[in-house]
Every structure is written in structure tokens, then in C-alpha cells.
Design a protein around this motif. Structure first.
Motif, short mmCIF file in Angstrom:
data_model
loop_
_atom_site.label_atom_id
_atom_site.label_comp_id
_atom_site.label_asym_id
_atom_site.label_seq_id
_atom_site.Cartn_x
_atom_site.Cartn_y
_atom_site.Cartn_z
N ARG A 130 0.79 -1.23 0.00
CA ARG A 130 0.00 0.00 0.00
C ARG A 130 0.83 1.28 0.00
N LEU A 131 2.14 1.20 0.20
CA LEU A 131 2.95 2.41 0.16
C LEU A 131 2.88 3.06 -1.23
N ASP A 132 2.85 4.36 -1.25
CA ASP A 132 2.77 5.12 -2.50
C ASP A 132 4.07 4.95 -3.28
N ARG A 133 4.00 4.29 -4.45
CA ARG A 133 5.20 4.04 -5.25
C ARG A 133 5.74 5.32 -5.89
N GLU A 134 4.92 6.33 -6.00
CA GLU A 134 5.41 7.60 -6.53
C GLU A 134 6.20 8.38 -5.48
N GLN A 135 5.98 8.02 -4.21
CA GLN A 135 6.68 8.68 -3.12
C GLN A 135 7.89 7.90 -2.64
N PHE A 136 7.77 6.56 -2.64
CA PHE A 136 8.84 5.70 -2.12
C PHE A 136 9.13 4.56 -3.09
N ALA A 137 10.42 4.33 -3.32
CA ALA A 137 10.87 3.15 -4.07
C ALA A 137 11.60 2.25 -3.09
N VAL A 138 10.96 1.16 -2.68
CA VAL A 138 11.50 0.29 -1.64
C VAL A 138 12.21 -0.91 -2.24
N THR A 139 13.39 -1.20 -1.72
CA THR A 139 14.10 -2.46 -2.01
C THR A 139 14.28 -3.17 -0.68
N CYS A 140 13.97 -4.46 -0.64
CA CYS A 140 14.14 -5.23 0.60
C CYS A 140 15.51 -5.90 0.62
N CYS A 141 16.08 -5.99 1.79
CA CYS A 141 17.34 -6.70 1.99
C CYS A 141 17.16 -7.68 3.15
N PHE A 142 17.26 -8.96 2.84
CA PHE A 142 17.11 -10.02 3.83
C PHE A 142 18.36 -10.88 3.83
N TYR A 143 18.55 -11.63 4.88
CA TYR A 143 19.67 -12.57 4.96
C TYR A 143 19.28 -13.97 4.47
N LYS A 144 17.98 -14.20 4.37
CA LYS A 144 17.52 -15.53 3.99
C LYS A 144 16.20 -15.42 3.23
N ASP A 145 16.08 -16.16 2.16
CA ASP A 145 14.83 -16.20 1.39
C ASP A 145 13.96 -17.32 1.96
N TYR A 146 13.34 -17.02 3.12
CA TYR A 146 12.62 -18.08 3.82
C TYR A 146 11.20 -18.27 3.28
N ARG A 147 10.61 -19.38 3.70
CA ARG A 147 9.28 -19.76 3.20
C ARG A 147 8.19 -19.35 4.17
N LYS A 148 7.02 -19.21 3.62
CA LYS A 148 5.82 -18.93 4.41
C LYS A 148 5.29 -20.25 4.93
N GLY A 149 5.90 -20.75 6.00
CA GLY A 149 5.58 -22.08 6.49
C GLY A 149 6.45 -23.12 5.80
N GLY A 150 6.37 -24.37 6.26
CA GLY A 150 7.24 -25.42 5.74
C GLY A 150 7.19 -25.62 4.25
#
Length: 398
Positions: free
Chosen positions: A29-49
Motif C-alpha cells: 500500500r505504500l505510495d510508489r510515486e513517493q517511495f521506491a523500496v528495495t528489501c534486503c534479507f539474509y535468507k529467502d525463507y518460506r511462508k511455512g514449511g
């Protein structure tokens, strides 16, 4: 039109939880015209097993993801921690401080350098962190020396050493706490009030509700349940003991336990020992917990502490009364005697009495469930959540 501000969102977690869900709902829901977000994680984990990967969920909403490789803890660090834990077994604070010092040398400083490189090469305008200060110190090491604004979103009840609070006070632009209780704890840890803003977690009450799951033919009586990682924090043994007491009184219930975690085998053994294995159902991680919550007559949360628990918001949205331990976070959602019942953490007879009272009174369950629904709609809207975070990010970047 101005170019959107570039934000690097850092999350150092390694498992999917309520904080991940709240983060995804925000990013949608963040306004893409106001913010360009890049995520940085240490692990590409799963949504449950067996669930989807984090990268897949983020790709669906057009958010880039950087996975920052991490190295295994070296032997010297492991041995050093064992040594200081033995030397300072008489002082929890000294033990914690010494372990953090070792972690800083082998983990935080190198990761901070890697993060700083990402921030500089990517031309980012702000570092936004999605855990709590003590688990995000490498972010402060990365952004602080280059003068980049830092926003810390604390989604749990924090625990900080004095020196960690000093780092926050010196470098942070704003700390977002998900509840007033978490903000009070943050301040008690030494973070100055002028840095702290409360923006409650929220839930989208306008989205279509999933159909309740179909009950198993072996389910008996009314249905209670809980949702969360199977860890000591959630204190699920208390719930199993309460189910055993209710059974001894002749009140048969089915208890659903949604989630995965290291305590699962021990919890199953406890249910067998208390002779309620037939009543307590471990159904694992569920990607759509609302469908299960809607089948419950009462939702239960026995945690020793919380930030602002999403499962309670989901129960309230589903019109279900909540029995919860009277701890930070939960008490901010559950209005005792109006939307549910609070009991003193660890008081199993009081937990049992609260369940007994609700299970034996359908009218009370209905009245509290409707009051909870009204409360979540009026006070915990997704619009207020997004607006609150947007305001903090905007002010920090100026």
C-alpha cells in the motif's frame, strides 16, 4: 513529478511471522510515486514449511529483494560464547553483554560493512529496519557513519542493553513501536521518548473473509485454538494444561494449535501425558489462518510477552472472543470483560476459569465477539497503519 525516495528495508529475521505479514501489507500500500523500496534479507525463507518463498511474495507486489549472504559462525566465536556464559553465569547482564561483544566482532561489523556498500552503491535515501534495535545493530553501523536517516520499526517487545540504547539515541531518526506498551518498554530500556512514535499494527477489515474450514468428523464439543510459532514465548503448555483440566471437569473441547516450531514434539508429548492427545490437534503452519480462526469459538493467546499480536486482530475481525494473558501488546487489544477476558500470565487456574466461563455462555461469546469486531474496525484500520508509517518515513527523509 519528483523522483521517489529510495528506501532500503532491512529484515534480519529467518522465519515467517506476524511481523513479516504486517510488512507485506504495508509494502502493498505504500505510495510508489513517493517511495521506491528495495528489501534486503539474509535468507529467502518460506511462508511455512511448504509455503511460498519470500522472494515470490515480494515479486508479486513488485518489490526488489537483495539476499545478503552470511557466513557461518566461526569456531572461535562459538567457543568464546560458551566460555563467557560459564564465567558470567552469575550475571545475566554481563553474560549478555559479553556475548553481544563477540557477535559484534564476527557478525555485526562485517555485515555492517556489506550493508554500507549496498546503501552507497544503490544511492538510497533512508534505511528502514523491520525488527528491533538489538537485532539490527549492523544497520546502525552501516547507515550511521554515512549520515543516512534511519527508521526502526520495532514489532516485538524490545530488549536492549544500555550501550545499544545509546547507539539508537545517537543515530536513529525515529523508532516506530507497534503498541504503547512496547513504547514504554523501549523507553525503560533507555531510548529517549522524543525518538519514539506508536503506530499500531492493523488488519484490512474490507477484504473478503475466507470460508471457515470444515471440521474433522472426530472433533468434539466447542473449538478453542491458538496461532503462533511453537516456542517458549507462546507458553502453549499452559493451554494444554487448561484443556486437561476442562476435560477432567467433564467439559469436552477440541483445541487447535496452528503453527510450527521447536517445541512441537514436547507439546505433543505433554498432550499425551495429560491424556488430551485426542482433543489437542496440531495442524501445522496455515497460510490462511483466518479460515481456522473463524471455526473457533474462542481464540487463546498465552504468551509471556507480545508486540501487538496479529492473531488477536484476526480473531477480533472474525468476531471471536479472546482469552489472553495480561501482557504488553495483548492487553492493548483485548478490553477485559468487553472483547474478551484477560488473566495473569502463567496462572493456569485463571486461564481455565476464563475458558470455562466463555465456553458455557454462548450469549457472552457472541457479545464479546461483536464488540471485538467493532473495536478492530474503529481503531486498527489498515489505512491508519499505512498513513502512520508513511508520515514517519516522509519526516525522516526531509
Amino acid at each position: 513529478m519528483t523522483n521517489p525516495k529510495k528506501i532500503l528495508l532491512l529484515d534480519t529475521g529467518n522465519e515467517w511471522g506476524g511481523g513479516t505479514n504486517s510488512m507485506i501489507e504495508l509494502l502493498k500500500r505504500l505510495d510508489r510515486e513517493q517511495f521506491a523500496v528495495t528489501c534486503c534479507f539474509y535468507k529467502d525463507y518460506r511462508k511455512g514449511g511448504e509455503g511460498r518463498l519470500l522472494s515470490e511474495e515480494l515479486a508479486d507486489i513488485g518489490i526488489p529483494l537483495i539476499i545478503l549472504p552470511t557466513r557461518q559462525q566461526p569456531l572461535w566465536a562459538k567457543l568464546g560464547k560458551e566460555l563467557v556464559r560459564g564465567l558470567f553465569s552469575w550475571s545475566a547482564r554481563l553474560k549478555k553483554r559479553s556475548v553481544r561483544a563477540i557477535d559484534r566482532r564476527w557478525r555485526m561489523v562485517p555485515r555492517g560493512a556489506a550493508l554500507q556498500k549496498i546503501l552507497l552503491e544503490g544511492g538510497f535515501d533512508l534505511l528502514y529496519m523491520n525488527n528491533q534495535p538489538s537485532t539490527n545493530l549492523e544497520g546502525y553501523l552501516a547507515a550511521g557513519p554515512i549520515g543516512l536517516p534511519i527508521v526502526q520499526h520495532c514489532r516485538v517487545q524490545p530488549e536492549l542493553l544500555i550501550e545499544e540504547a545509546e547507539v539508537v539515541n545517537r543515530l536513529v531518526s525515529r523508532v516506530i513501536c507497534v503498541s504503547h506498551g512496547s513504547a514504554d518498554v523501549m523507553a525503560a530500556c533507555g531510548v529517549e521518548r522524543k525518538h519514539i512514535t506508536v503506530v499500531h499494527n492493523a488488519i484490512d477489515h474490507r477484504r473478503p473473509m475466507p470460508a471457515p474450514i470444515e471440521p474433522d468428523s472426530s472433533w468434539n464439543g466447542l473449538v478453542i485454538g491458538t496461532v503462533g510459532r511453537l516456542t517458549p514465548l507462546k507458553s502453549i503448555p499452559h493451554l494444554i494444561e487448561a484443556v486437561a483440566q476442562l476435560k477432567a471437569e467433564g467439559l469436552d473441547v477440541t483445541c487447535l494449535i496452528l503453527g510450527e516450531g521447536p517445541q512441537q514434539e514436547a507439546l505433543q508429548a505433554l498432550a499425551a501425558e495429560r491424556q488430551v492427545a485426542g482433543q489437542v490437534r496440531f495442524v501445522g503452519f496455515q497460510s490462511l489462518p483466518l479460515a481456522w480462526v473463524q471455526r473457533m469459538d474462542v481464540c487463546v493467546l498465552c504468551s509471556s510477552k507480545e508486540g501487538l499480536p496479529r492473531v488477536v486482530l484476526e480473531a477480533m475481525l472474525s468476531g471471536k472472543p479472546v482469552v489472553g494473558s495480561d501482557v504488553t501488546g495483548t492487553r492493548e487489544l483485548v478490553v477485559n470483560e468487553q472483547t474478551g477476558l484477560l488473566y495473569g500470565y502463567g496462572d493456569i487456574p485463571a486461564l481455565t476459569a476464563a475458558l470455562r466461563r466463555l465456553l458455557s455462555d454462548p450469549a457472552l461469546r457472541e457479545r464479546m465477539g461483536q464488540a471485538g469486531y467493532q473495536r478492530v474496525v474503529e481503531h486498527f484500520s489498515i489505512e491508519a497503519y499505512v498513513a502512520g508509517v508513511t508520515r514517519v518515513l516522509t519526516e525522516a527523509i526531509r
